[in-house]
Scaffold this active site. Structure first.
Site, PDB file in Angstrom:
ATOM      1  N   SER A   1       0.831  -1.189   0.000  1.00  0.00           N
ATOM      2  CA  SER A   1       0.000   0.000   0.000  1.00  0.00           C
ATOM      3  C   SER A   1       0.881   1.261   0.000  1.00  0.00           C
ATOM      4  O   SER A   1       1.721   1.417  -0.890  1.00  0.00           O
ATOM      5  CB  SER A   1      -0.947  -0.066   1.201  1.00  0.00           C
ATOM      6  OG  SER A   1      -2.064   0.734   1.019  1.00  0.00           O
TER       7      SER A   1
ATOM      8  N   ASP B   1      -8.806  -3.666  -6.419  1.00  0.00           N
ATOM      9  CA  ASP B   1      -8.307  -3.111  -5.165  1.00  0.00           C
ATOM     10  C   ASP B   1      -9.021  -1.787  -4.880  1.00  0.00           C
ATOM     11  O   ASP B   1      -9.029  -0.894  -5.720  1.00  0.00           O
ATOM     12  CB  ASP B   1      -6.792  -2.880  -5.280  1.00  0.00           C
ATOM     13  CG  ASP B   1      -6.131  -2.532  -3.951  1.00  0.00           C
ATOM     14  OD1 ASP B   1      -6.687  -1.701  -3.213  1.00  0.00           O
ATOM     15  OD2 ASP B   1      -5.059  -3.076  -3.683  1.00  0.00           O
TER      16      ASP B   1
ATOM     17  N   HIS C   1      -7.447  -5.556  -0.964  1.00  0.00           N
ATOM     18  CA  HIS C   1      -6.327  -4.614  -0.989  1.00  0.00           C
ATOM     19  C   HIS C   1      -5.024  -5.361  -0.760  1.00  0.00           C
ATOM     20  O   HIS C   1      -4.830  -5.961   0.298  1.00  0.00           O
ATOM     21  CB  HIS C   1      -6.545  -3.555   0.088  1.00  0.00           C
ATOM     22  CG  HIS C   1      -5.485  -2.509   0.166  1.00  0.00           C
ATOM     23  ND1 HIS C   1      -4.911  -1.956  -0.970  1.00  0.00           N
ATOM     24  CD2 HIS C   1      -4.886  -1.907   1.226  1.00  0.00           C
ATOM     25  CE1 HIS C   1      -4.007  -1.054  -0.599  1.00  0.00           C
ATOM     26  NE2 HIS C   1      -3.967  -1.023   0.726  1.00  0.00           N
TER      27      HIS C   1
END
Length: 528
Positions: free
Chosen positions: A237, A469, A497
């Protein structure tokens, strides 16, 4: 903004972390990675590499010795590393950074250190290492690498940014982010101003020096003091932005880098926010299709379209806006629209949470009990049962507001952008547009700008993207892989995610092979 951090792992071996997010500055990405300026702009400039030689003023930092001690968690060691608070003035003061490691556990040729970061910004890398990475990565990887984490400056154990008390944070998280009139708009602006003023009052000097560039430079000091010639790193991320920034600054020191759930550094904050809004809508569409196939879906039955599911959820949010419902919370909090929306968004990070979300919505919509959605919202904000918050949200805003100029500078700008956000997501668009306003009142001016990262001369870098995502849309991974001169794009066709360690043997095998023998996956490899 909603943070970019990987969700709670679905099984022991995972590169994912605990589920959370924040209503600070929202971020998102561009569809092509181009330099169009239609939605706030992106820069033509690329991040410039730093000189290969270490400046003499930084030598004491690069030559320091870490004093390792027991962390209190079996098998882990901790240390404190120093870095200059201001890299332009190395002698003017230091920042103390918390470091942790779990030594390689097996036989075979050691491969050095594997640095991990779960994202955020604001997520504790050390907490992630202790809870998941130190035991959850595959045994073959843990046998060959020392697993290492450093909490970035301003985060968790590394001189954390502080802003509001738990009581004031409770009030902040309940602030209406879909204002119906000027009075409610003023209340939202006041909430953002109070948040910013709290950060400025408690962390004035630190706020100027928590940028991603500075955190990446800290990682290079850590690489050196650990004795590694090159950096091996897995970032999820926001951790992909941190890792890509490192590659751009120190391309010749790139070892094996995995960037999972990639961000696109070439985008403005407004463009990022708009694209992330569309990402959450994509995830919600998947949830809606799944929900109506289940016997316990409170938002519709078989045959109900995703659009109708969205309308039903929007109607429920509107009802909560007018009449919050009980939660049984010890602090007396009721479930209003703001907390309910955060709870729903929390479950979008991982399809493994969809069942929990259905149950929470059923309790709220049919039994007038908001406890389930409050639990999801609290996990998102990292609020414990005693009303204490981690510094996740504070650090998240501090980093984001320093890295990029504000998405919006006034409520009028938000109102003009509402149609675009509502088109991107009829369910979440309005709230996410207003959530993008917070950096307008930040006490420190942004030092960063949108830019491309090319990292010319770097070893192969694996960029991972998931097609549905919600928090880091797949387009971002495509764009970053085109920017990085040595990138290999690895695609997971699915929901959730990030991808590594979350159920795909194809993804896991490709990344494990790369980490263990240095062979990257072929360009364009797709997994499901």
């Amino acid at each position: 903004m909603y943070i970019r951090r990987s969700p709670r792992p679905r099984r022991p071996r995972t590169a994912a972390a605990s589920l959370l997010a924040t209503a600070a500055l929202l971020v998102s990405a561009c569809s092509s990675g181009s330099t169009t300026t239609s939605a706030g702009g992106a820069a033509d400039a690329a991040l410039a590499a730093l000189p290969q030689s270490t400046p003499s003023a930084l030598a004491p930092y690069y030559e320091q010795k870490l004093s390792w001690r027991s962390c209190g968690v079996p098998g882990f060691q901790c240390a404190t590393m120093k870095a200059p608070l201001d890299y332009a003035k190395p002698g003017a003061g230091d920042v103390r950074l918390a470091v942790a490691r779990k030594k390689a556990t097996g036989k075979g040729r050691p491969l050095g250190s594997l640095l991990v970061n779960p994202g955020g910004p604001g997520g504790s890398a050390i907490g992630y290492l202790e809870q998941y990475a130190g035991v959850g990565y595959p045994a073959e990887v843990r046998a060959r690498y020392d697993m290492v984490a450093v909490d970035p400056r301003g985060v968790a154990r590394s001189e954390p940014v502080e802003c509001l008390s738990g009581r004031r944070m409770d009030a902040f998280t309940q602030t209406d982010t879909t204002p119906d009139d000027r009075k409610e708009t003023d209340e939202l602006v006041d909430a953002y101003k109070n948040f910013a003023e709290g950060c400025g009052a408690h962390s004035a000097d630190l706020l100027r020096h928590v940028s991603t560039v500075e955190a990446a430079r800290d990682m290079d000091i850590l690489r050196a003091v650990l004795g590694d010639r090159k950096l091996t790193y897995v970032g999820a991320s926001y951790g992909t932005f941190l890792g890509a920034t490192y590659a751009g600054l120190f391309p010749e020191r790139v070892g094996r880098l995995v960037l999972d759930g990639a961000m696109d550094p070439s985008l403005s904050a407004r463009r990022m926010n708009l694209d992330q809004t569309a990402g959450f809508e994509t995830a919600f569409q998947s949830f809606a299709k799944d929900c109506v196939r289940q016997p316990d879906c409170p938002l519709g039955t078989r045959g109900t379209t995703p659009a109708q599911v969205g309308d039903n959820l929007s109607a429920f949010f509107k009802k909560l806006d007018a009449h919050p419902i009980p939660t049984g919370d010890a602090a007396g909090r009721k479930l209003g629209e703001a907390l309910a929306t955060t709870g729903v968004i929390a479950a979008m990070y991982d399809e493994g949470s969809w069942g929990q979300l259905r149950e929470a919505l059923t309790s709220a919509m049919k039994e007038n009990d908001g406890a389930g959605l409050l639990v999801l919202s609290d996990s998102y904000y990292e609020r414990d049962a005693e009303g204490r918050y981690s510094n996740l949200m504070f650090a998240n805003a501090a980093v984001n507001c320093l890295d990029l100029p504000p998405a919006f500078s006034s409520p009028d700008q938000v109102e003009k952008a509402l149609p675009a956000f509502e088109k991107a997501s009829p369910v979440f668009g309005e709230g996410l547009a207003w959530a993008s306003l917070n950096c307008a009142y930040w006490p420190v001016r942004a030092t960063g700008e949108p830019h491309r990262i090319e990292a010319k001369g770097a070893a192969p870098i694996v960029v991972v993207g998931t097609t549905r995502d919600p928090a880091t849309p797949y387009r971002w991974a495509q764009s970053l892989s085109r920017q990085l001169s040595s990138a290999r794009l690895l695609t997971y066709v699915g929901d959730g995610h990030t991808a590594y360690g979350r159920g795909s043997d194809c993804i896991d095998s490709a990344i494990d092979t790369y980490l263990l023998d240095g062979t990257p996956p072929p360009q364009g490899k797709r997994c499901s």
